[in-house]
Design a protein around this motif. Structure first.
Motif, PDB file in Angstrom:
ATOM      1  N   ASN A 162      39.147  39.013  23.109  1.00 19.83           N
ATOM      2  CA  ASN A 162      40.164  38.088  23.589  1.00 19.83           C
ATOM      3  C   ASN A 162      41.437  38.383  22.827  1.00 19.83           C
ATOM      4  O   ASN A 162      41.533  38.152  21.639  1.00 19.83           O
ATOM      5  CB  ASN A 162      39.705  36.645  23.365  1.00 19.83           C
ATOM      6  CG  ASN A 162      40.477  35.707  24.249  1.00 19.83           C
ATOM      7  OD1 ASN A 162      41.640  35.929  24.539  1.00 19.83           O
ATOM      8  ND2 ASN A 162      39.825  34.663  24.700  1.00 19.83           N
TER       9      ASN A 162
ATOM     10  N   THR B  16      45.225  36.398  20.627  1.00 20.40           N
ATOM     11  CA  THR B  16      45.012  35.402  19.579  1.00 20.40           C
ATOM     12  C   THR B  16      45.598  35.808  18.234  1.00 20.40           C
ATOM     13  O   THR B  16      46.478  35.158  17.720  1.00 20.40           O
ATOM     14  CB  THR B  16      43.516  35.157  19.376  1.00 20.40           C
ATOM     15  OG1 THR B  16      42.893  36.419  19.223  1.00 20.40           O
ATOM     16  CG2 THR B  16      42.950  34.459  20.567  1.00 20.40           C
TER      17      THR B  16
ATOM     18  N   GLN C 250      40.278  42.086  28.011  1.00 18.38           N
ATOM     19  CA  GLN C 250      40.785  41.026  28.888  1.00 18.38           C
ATOM     20  C   GLN C 250      42.041  40.445  28.262  1.00 18.38           C
ATOM     21  O   GLN C 250      42.055  40.125  27.095  1.00 18.38           O
ATOM     22  CB  GLN C 250      39.737  39.927  29.016  1.00 18.38           C
ATOM     23  CG  GLN C 250      38.496  40.402  29.711  1.00 18.38           C
ATOM     24  CD  GLN C 250      38.007  39.392  30.699  1.00 18.38           C
ATOM     25  OE1 GLN C 250      38.551  38.306  30.796  1.00 18.38           O
ATOM     26  NE2 GLN C 250      36.971  39.735  31.430  1.00 18.38           N
TER      27      GLN C 250
ATOM     28  N   ASP D  41      46.731  36.814  30.374  1.00 12.72           N
ATOM     29  CA  ASP D  41      47.578  36.531  31.537  1.00 12.72           C
ATOM     30  C   ASP D  41      46.828  36.726  32.845  1.00 12.72           C
ATOM     31  O   ASP D  41      47.427  36.996  33.870  1.00 12.72           O
ATOM     32  CB  ASP D  41      48.818  37.434  31.515  1.00 12.72           C
ATOM     33  CG  ASP D  41      48.436  38.913  31.487  1.00 12.72           C
ATOM     34  OD1 ASP D  41      49.340  39.747  31.388  1.00 12.72           O
ATOM     35  OD2 ASP D  41      47.236  39.229  31.546  1.00 12.72           O
ATOM     36  N   GLN D  42      45.495  36.576  32.802  1.00 12.75           N
ATOM     37  CA  GLN D  42      44.667  36.654  34.008  1.00 12.75           C
ATOM     38  C   GLN D  42      44.844  37.953  34.774  1.00 12.75           C
ATOM     39  O   GLN D  42      44.866  37.978  35.980  1.00 12.75           O
ATOM     40  CB  GLN D  42      44.953  35.472  34.957  1.00 12.75           C
ATOM     41  CG  GLN D  42      44.633  34.106  34.385  1.00 12.75           C
ATOM     42  CD  GLN D  42      43.150  33.888  34.212  1.00 12.75           C
ATOM     43  OE1 GLN D  42      42.645  33.773  33.102  1.00 12.75           O
ATOM     44  NE2 GLN D  42      42.435  33.858  35.302  1.00 12.75           N
TER      45      GLN D  42
ATOM     46  N   LYS E  17      47.361  40.522  34.800  1.00 15.77           N
ATOM     47  CA  LYS E  17      48.629  40.929  35.418  1.00 15.77           C
ATOM     48  C   LYS E  17      48.735  42.444  35.482  1.00 15.77           C
ATOM     49  O   LYS E  17      49.312  43.009  36.388  1.00 15.77           O
ATOM     50  CB  LYS E  17      49.772  40.401  34.556  1.00 15.77           C
ATOM     51  CG  LYS E  17      50.944  39.905  35.336  1.00 15.77           C
ATOM     52  CD  LYS E  17      51.994  39.391  34.372  1.00 15.77           C
ATOM     53  CE  LYS E  17      52.878  38.387  35.043  1.00 15.77           C
ATOM     54  NZ  LYS E  17      53.786  37.748  34.114  1.00 15.77           N
TER      55      LYS E  17
ATOM     56  N   ARG F 293      46.365  44.673  35.769  1.00 15.91           N
ATOM     57  CA  ARG F 293      45.132  45.298  36.239  1.00 15.91           C
ATOM     58  C   ARG F 293      45.407  46.528  37.099  1.00 15.91           C
ATOM     59  O   ARG F 293      44.621  47.462  37.130  1.00 15.91           O
ATOM     60  CB  ARG F 293      44.358  44.278  37.076  1.00 15.91           C
ATOM     61  CG  ARG F 293      42.900  44.261  36.789  1.00 15.91           C
ATOM     62  CD  ARG F 293      42.277  43.042  37.383  1.00 15.91           C
ATOM     63  NE  ARG F 293      41.751  43.288  38.700  1.00 15.91           N
ATOM     64  CZ  ARG F 293      41.144  42.369  39.447  1.00 15.91           C
ATOM     65  NH1 ARG F 293      41.032  41.152  39.013  1.00 15.91           N
ATOM     66  NH2 ARG F 293      40.680  42.664  40.620  1.00 15.91           N
TER      67      ARG F 293
ATOM     68  N   TYR G  21      56.367  46.536  28.766  1.00 16.34           N
ATOM     69  CA  TYR G  21      56.446  45.573  29.872  1.00 16.34           C
ATOM     70  C   TYR G  21      57.378  46.027  30.983  1.00 16.34           C
ATOM     71  O   TYR G  21      58.065  45.223  31.590  1.00 16.34           O
ATOM     72  CB  TYR G  21      56.900  44.185  29.379  1.00 16.34           C
ATOM     73  CG  TYR G  21      55.893  43.517  28.497  1.00 16.34           C
ATOM     74  CD1 TYR G  21      56.129  43.359  27.143  1.00 16.34           C
ATOM     75  CD2 TYR G  21      54.697  43.041  29.012  1.00 16.34           C
ATOM     76  CE1 TYR G  21      55.196  42.768  26.332  1.00 16.34           C
ATOM     77  CE2 TYR G  21      53.757  42.449  28.204  1.00 16.34           C
ATOM     78  CZ  TYR G  21      54.014  42.309  26.874  1.00 16.34           C
ATOM     79  OH  TYR G  21      53.092  41.709  26.057  1.00 16.34           O
ATOM     80  N   GLY G  22      57.413  47.335  31.254  1.00 17.39           N
ATOM     81  CA  GLY G  22      58.168  47.816  32.402  1.00 17.39           C
ATOM     82  C   GLY G  22      59.636  48.065  32.140  1.00 17.39           C
ATOM     83  O   GLY G  22      60.358  48.436  33.060  1.00 17.39           O
ATOM     84  N   VAL G  23      60.096  47.892  30.909  1.00 16.94           N
ATOM     85  CA  VAL G  23      61.497  48.185  30.603  1.00 16.94           C
ATOM     86  C   VAL G  23      61.679  49.703  30.604  1.00 16.94           C
ATOM     87  O   VAL G  23      60.885  50.420  30.013  1.00 16.94           O
ATOM     88  CB  VAL G  23      61.882  47.606  29.219  1.00 16.94           C
ATOM     89  CG1 VAL G  23      63.284  47.989  28.870  1.00 16.94           C
ATOM     90  CG2 VAL G  23      61.723  46.115  29.237  1.00 16.94           C
TER      91      VAL G  23
ATOM     92  N   TYR H  56      44.221  50.869  44.034  1.00 11.26           N
ATOM     93  CA  TYR H  56      43.355  49.777  43.586  1.00 11.26           C
ATOM     94  C   TYR H  56      42.351  50.287  42.582  1.00 11.26           C
ATOM     95  O   TYR H  56      41.859  51.395  42.676  1.00 11.26           O
ATOM     96  CB  TYR H  56      42.631  49.160  44.778  1.00 11.26           C
ATOM     97  CG  TYR H  56      43.598  48.447  45.697  1.00 11.26           C
ATOM     98  CD1 TYR H  56      43.880  48.969  46.948  1.00 11.26           C
ATOM     99  CD2 TYR H  56      44.232  47.302  45.298  1.00 11.26           C
ATOM    100  CE1 TYR H  56      44.770  48.325  47.770  1.00 11.26           C
ATOM    101  CE2 TYR H  56      45.126  46.662  46.128  1.00 11.26           C
ATOM    102  CZ  TYR H  56      45.397  47.180  47.368  1.00 11.26           C
ATOM    103  OH  TYR H  56      46.268  46.559  48.187  1.00 11.26           O
TER     104      TYR H  56
END
Lengths: 153, 473
Positions: A2, A5, A73, A76-77, A79, A81, A91-93, A153
């Motif tokens: 996780n 944390t 995992q 952010d559920q 994002k 994937r 982060y895409g910058v 996918y």
């Protein structure tokens, strides 16, 4: 695992290439690969350089532009994937320091390779195709683009 | 040696002078590209949000009207006037100083007041103290937790169970642990609020099907199957779930579980069953809706329940196969990041489970009482009874709604007040009006427990009838 944390980084994949010693180890590993290939007997120097270039570009393509998601995992559920490691970086910058470094290194390797292969035509074709597979996915216009739905996918 | 090396270098440099033009041009372009990258490129984020011009910013600032931090609320808003309970919410509950018969608390098996449970809880309190002061991973796991988990797993005949310290957080943590962005969840419209929060937290695609309508669900599943056939690679990475409740708290009816299991195997979706109201109520031994329908427990992928209803403790649990439940030990947010269940409540839950195991007669007594109350509440003019005969929490809705929810609620509240004056405690079913996805119609919730006697039931029914005839003309 996780992840969010111990430190508050939601996706540690984004900061891997900025970590301490990463650029140095990357350069040293290219050098090591080259040395190992040079130790193979009966292989001439131009072939070794072309092999170094090709193996480096193949590994870079597989690791940065093929493998998607995270091995852990994230909070952010999922994002990231469907994003490759290159797309997840920072982060895409676009045009951050690591991205520039990773774009310049294949080019420098290509310049060295074309010098050591004495600008031979066959080697040229092979090395240029290999370089293009690594340079084109790094363009900001191709961020998140999946051509012909490959690797979507 | 040095001469040999120098000779190779001269050859190299010579090759450079004889290099083909296209190659050198390409190299020149690449070097220019490097220069551009290093010196003439700025970091930016793609898909940057729409940049506002100065004028647009000024306009937006002009139009903004500050709202009060606390919106004005009328003095007789129900949340500001609550009934105060002194003492335990047992069979006789003291509301606002009046002793009433309890037809409102979910104490289905009467275990709240059980001496055995209270003794065990007191012994546990003396042994462990009150709280655990830590989450499960941080010295908050006590032997009572492990014992309760293994007892629950054995009771439900699954491989493993996991305990949460707050009933609401159980299903709200379980759903996002498995379902992530890009996954699809089919859920009943009448799902309770904790399920809705779990769905919201999961960030998945939610598809609602009409309450207990298996044809609607099948239609949705068929549509999904067609889409999957069009795009099999996407389908391979999409997880699909069905989330249903055993006994619905909002509508007091039961889900058609055998039909759901058939759909599960036909369309390859996983079932998450929420059994808060049916655990300790349905089935011959109280094992819930799976026992009630005779469905094999291994067909359900995850059963989640809270222990705040029949078991009369606090917290919740999930049970299922080890492979499924173990995942929640690291991914269940309510498990990892909340303090664990206080040991005295865990001990109380263990004792309640023991009582349930030793004396399965109470379930048939409860079922008899439920059908008795269901029978008695039929045919009240102005009110219609909603719920199956074996549900311990029934709803009385208005037969004719006035069209406005707040006036309906006031009417129902006046019936409840009338009953309270006559020492019968009922409650209006409360919902967070702005947060619920599908608002159930306003209703009075009547709860049946094993401790209620025939006289209590008759008195309650006559009070309700009286109130209905007075207020619902």
């Amino acid at each position: 695992m996780n992840v969010g944390t111990a430190h508050s980084e939601v996706n540690p994949n984004t900061r891997v290439m900025n970590s301490r010693g990463m650029w140095l180890s990357y350069t040293l590993s290219i050098g090591l690969l080259h040395l190992i290939l040079l130790s193979i007997p009966f292989v001439s120097v131009p072939v070794v350089w072309t092999l170094t270039n090709m193996i480096h570009n193949l590994c870079m393509y597989l690791l940065l532009h093929t493998v998607k998601g995270t091995p852990f995992q994230t909070p952010d559920q999922g994002k990231a994937r469907l994003l490759t490691h290159w797309e997840q970086m920072d982060y895409g910058v676009q045009f951050t320091a690591s991205r520039k470094f990773l774009t310049v290194t294949p080019i420098v390797l290509y310049l060295l390779t074309s010098f050591y292969t004495k600008y031979d035509r066959v080697h040229f074709v092979v090395n240029t195709v290999s370089l293009l597979t690594v340079l084109i996915p790094k363009l900001p216009q191709l961020h998140g683009v999946r051509i012909f739905g490959i690797n979507k996918y | 040696m040095a001469a040999g090396q120098q000779w190779v270098l001269v050859e190299m440099v010579q090759a450079f002078y004889e290099a083909p033009a296209y190659h050198l041009i390409l190299e020149g372009i690449l070097i220019l590209w490097i220069v551009r990258l290093l010196f003439f490129s700025k970091t930016y984020k793609p898909h940057e949000t729409y940049k506002l011009t100065e004028k647009e910013k000024e306009d937006l600032i002009e139009e903004w009207q500050p709202e009060p931090l606390v919106p004005p609320v009328s003095k007789d808003h129900p949340s500001l006037n609550y009934d105060v309970v002194t003492g335990p919410p047992s069979h006789k509950i003291i509301i606002n100083g009046k002793e009433c018969t309890n037809f409102a608390s979910f104490n289905f098996l009467g275990l709240l007041d059980s001496d055995r449970v209270k003794d065990k809880a007191l012994a546990s309190l003396k042994k462990y103290g009150v709280g655990t002061c830590g989450p499960r991973g941080f010295y908050g796991t006590f032997d009572v937790h492990l014992e309760l988990e293994s007892r629950l797993a054995k009771f439900m005949r699954t491989e493993e169970a996991i305990i949460y310290s707050y009933g609401f957080a159980t299903i709200a943590s379980a759903i996002p642990a498995y379902s992530k962005r890009g996954d699809i969840i089919f859920v009943d419209e009448a799902a309770c609020f904790s399920i809705q929060k779990g769905l919201q937290a999961s960030r998945s695609f939610i598809k609602y099907f009409k309450h207990n309508d298996m044809e609607d669900l099948e239609r949705l599943l068929k549509e999904q199957e067609l889409e999957d056939q069009k795009n099999p690679r996407k389908a391979r990475v999409t997880r699909k779930f069905i989330v249903v409740e055993g006994l619905y708290i909002n509508t007091a009816d039961v889900c058609p579980l055998p039909e759901l299991v058939r759909l599960k195997y036909k369309y390859k979706v996983r079932i998450f069953l929420e059994e808060s109201m049916s655990f300790g109520v349905l089935g011959e031994h109280g094992k819930g809706v799976t026992e009630h329908f005779g469905v094999n427990i291994d067909d359900i992928d995850l059963i989640s329940a809270n222990m705040e209803n029949a078991v009369a403790s606090i917290g919740g649990f999930c049970c299922g196969r080890s492979f499924v439940i173990d995942h929640q030990r690291l991914s269940g947010q309510g498990y990892c990041f909340s303090a664990s269940l206080p040991p005295m409540l865990a001990a109380a839950a263990i004792e309640a489970l023991s009582i349930m195991e030793e004396d399965p007669e109470i379930f048939s007594v409860l079922k008899r009482r439920c059908s008795q109350v269901h029978q008695a509440l039929q045919g009240i003019p102005g009110l219609k009874l909603v719920g199956v005969p074996f549900s311990p929490a029934l709803h009385l809705q208005l037969e004719r709604s006035s069209g406005c929810r707040s006036s309906d609620l006031q009417l129902l509240r006046s019936i409840v007040d009338h009953c309270l004056d006559r020492h019968v405690a009922l409650t209006v079913a409360r919902y967070l009006e702005k947060e619920e996805r599908f608002m159930p119609p306003p209703s009075i919730r009547v709860v049946v427990t094993v401790e209620q006697t025939d006289e209590d039931i008759q008195k309650a029914v006559s009070c309700i009838r009286e109130a209905a005839s007075i207020f619902l003309r």
